[in-house]
Design a protein around this motif. Structure first.
Motif, PDB file in Angstrom:
ATOM      1  N   ARG A 198      46.642  47.821  42.818  1.00 10.64           N
ATOM      2  CA  ARG A 198      46.053  46.771  43.653  1.00 10.64           C
ATOM      3  C   ARG A 198      45.435  45.666  42.802  1.00 10.64           C
ATOM      4  NH1 ARG A 198      41.873  50.069  46.550  1.00 10.64           N
ATOM      5  NH2 ARG A 198      41.037  48.019  47.108  1.00 10.64           N
ATOM      6  N   ASN A 252      48.182  43.519  41.444  1.00  9.69           N
ATOM      7  CA  ASN A 252      48.809  42.741  42.510  1.00  9.69           C
ATOM      8  C   ASN A 252      47.890  41.666  43.085  1.00  9.69           C
ATOM      9  OD1 ASN A 252      51.194  44.167  42.296  1.00  9.69           O
ATOM     10  ND2 ASN A 252      50.683  45.609  43.931  1.00  9.69           N
ATOM     11  N   ALA A 253      46.604  41.730  42.777  1.00 17.12           N
ATOM     12  CA  ALA A 253      45.650  40.764  43.316  1.00 17.12           C
ATOM     13  C   ALA A 253      45.812  39.400  42.637  1.00 17.12           C
ATOM     14  CB  ALA A 253      44.225  41.275  43.119  1.00 17.12           C
ATOM     15  N   LYS A 254      45.340  38.346  43.313  1.00 11.67           N
ATOM     16  CA  LYS A 254      45.432  36.996  42.763  1.00 11.67           C
ATOM     17  C   LYS A 254      44.675  36.877  41.442  1.00 11.67           C
ATOM     18  CE  LYS A 254      46.076  34.540  47.154  1.00 11.67           C
ATOM     19  NZ  LYS A 254      45.515  33.515  48.072  1.00 11.67           N
ATOM     20  N   THR A 255      43.628  37.662  41.279  1.00 10.53           N
ATOM     21  CA  THR A 255      42.806  37.579  40.069  1.00 10.53           C
ATOM     22  C   THR A 255      43.532  38.044  38.818  1.00 10.53           C
ATOM     23  OG1 THR A 255      41.881  39.710  40.747  1.00 10.53           O
ATOM     24  CG2 THR A 255      40.560  37.733  41.188  1.00 10.53           C
ATOM     25  N   SER A 256      44.660  38.720  38.979  1.00  9.56           N
ATOM     26  CA  SER A 256      45.385  39.197  37.797  1.00  9.56           C
ATOM     27  C   SER A 256      46.143  38.072  37.102  1.00  9.56           C
ATOM     28  CB  SER A 256      46.353  40.321  38.157  1.00  9.56           C
ATOM     29  OG  SER A 256      47.488  39.801  38.831  1.00  9.56           O
ATOM     30  N   GLY A 257      46.444  37.019  37.834  1.00 10.75           N
ATOM     31  CA  GLY A 257      47.172  35.910  37.235  1.00 10.75           C
ATOM     32  C   GLY A 257      48.627  36.256  36.976  1.00 10.75           C
ATOM     33  N   GLU A 258      49.232  35.524  36.035  1.00 12.08           N
ATOM     34  CA  GLU A 258      50.642  35.726  35.714  1.00 12.08           C
ATOM     35  C   GLU A 258      50.810  36.882  34.732  1.00 12.08           C
ATOM     36  OE1 GLU A 258      53.099  34.083  37.178  1.00 12.08           O
ATOM     37  OE2 GLU A 258      51.609  32.970  38.359  1.00 12.08           O
ATOM     38  N   TYR A 298      43.927  41.217  34.658  1.00 15.37           N
ATOM     39  CA  TYR A 298      42.982  40.156  35.025  1.00 15.37           C
ATOM     40  C   TYR A 298      43.220  38.894  34.191  1.00 15.37           C
ATOM     41  CZ  TYR A 298      38.513  38.070  36.436  1.00 15.37           C
ATOM     42  OH  TYR A 298      37.544  37.252  36.965  1.00 15.37           O
TER      43      TYR A 298
END
Length: 273
Positions: free
Chosen positions: A182, A185-191, A196
């Motif tokens: 999770r 897959n979250a937006k905070t992980s970036g590319e 993170y």
């Protein structure tokens, strides 16, 4: 809060890093070693620099009420258990605490400061991720083979270990791998494959070691979890860390100690239904 009577311990950019840990097992010290190895920063390691007897004695002295004060000095509080890191006059323990200190110095995470700036928030987020992974993939993993008492051998608590392990493999291990999935897959992980901010941090190295240890301890279960496809991002991150040049070189070296005792242990009977 009043200041302590002793001077605050000082670290220095020029001071050598010394890791104090038990010999002959990766254990919690491995999470610290991986940061140094990835960053290519020199460090001394009592488990490697000293013979096993002397390395064990160093740890025992460190945590002893009688001799520990001589090692940590008057400016640092006592240490309960290794790993411990010495940097200049500073001596600190607790694995996530050591990693939080080292990460900005080694280019593997932002500095935790006094403001509400982006770096400070990112440092807190990374610490949160590592503390959560430590709960489920280190502390609870250890309890699979020592569910009753650390002072007892595994053989003295095998029935309890069997029961604890079944619950861990069915419920807790998937839960914490799912948490890591999770986070990726979250937006905070970036590319990219990282946990993170779109780049490798110490949290990724921490997760790598957790997965590697679990693969050794419970190979059948981990193979099933990988084949399920539910944790593809976790295993992609694991594979990416494993192929990083400095980590790959380290894993092939004699500095990488073999699993056996410690947190991650392989007892085949614990995976039997």
């Amino acid at each position: 809060m009043s200041e302590p009577d002793t001077k605050r311990p000082r670290s220095s950019a020029d001071a050598p890093y010394e890791l104090i840990y038990w010999p002959t097992l990766p254990g919690r010290g491995e999470f610290v070693r991986l940061l140094f190895e990835e960053a290519g920063v020199p460090y001394t390691d009592t488990a490697q620099e000293l013979d096993p007897g002397a390395a064990a004695s160093k740890v025992i002295d460190l945590v002893s009420p009688e001799s520990g004060a001589d090692i940590v000095g008057p400016s640092n509080p006592p240490v309960l258990a290794p790993p411990a890191l010495r940097h200049g006059d500073l001596v600190i323990s607790q694995t996530p605490n050591i990693l939080l200190y080292l990460a900005p110095k080694l280019g593997l995470g932002p500095r935790l400061g006094d403001s509400d700036g982006d770096d400070n928030i990112a440092a807190l987020h990374l610490n949160q991720i590592v503390l959560t992974l430590n709960d489920g993939l280190v502390a609870e993993m250890h309890d699979t083979h020592h569910p009753t008492a650390v002072s007892l051998t595994y053989e003295q608590q095998k029935p309890e270990a069997k029961k604890r392990t079944r619950h861990y493999l069915d419920e807790r291990l998937p839960k914490f791998l799912g948490y890591a999935q999770r986070v990726i897959n979250a937006k905070t992980s970036g590319e990219g494959p990282w946990l993170y901010g779109g780049s490798l941090t110490y949290a990724d190295l921490f997760l790598f070691q957790c997965v590697d240890g679990c693969l050794f301890a419970f190979p059948k279960t981990m193979a099933k979890l990988r084949e399920s496809g539910e944790y593809d991002a976790v295993f992609k991150l694991y594979d990416a860390v494993k192929e990083r040049p400095n980590i790959k070189k380290y894993l092939a070296s004699d500095r990488r100690q073999a699993y056996g005792q410690g947190i991650y242990r392989h007892y085949p009977e614990l995976e039997e239904e």
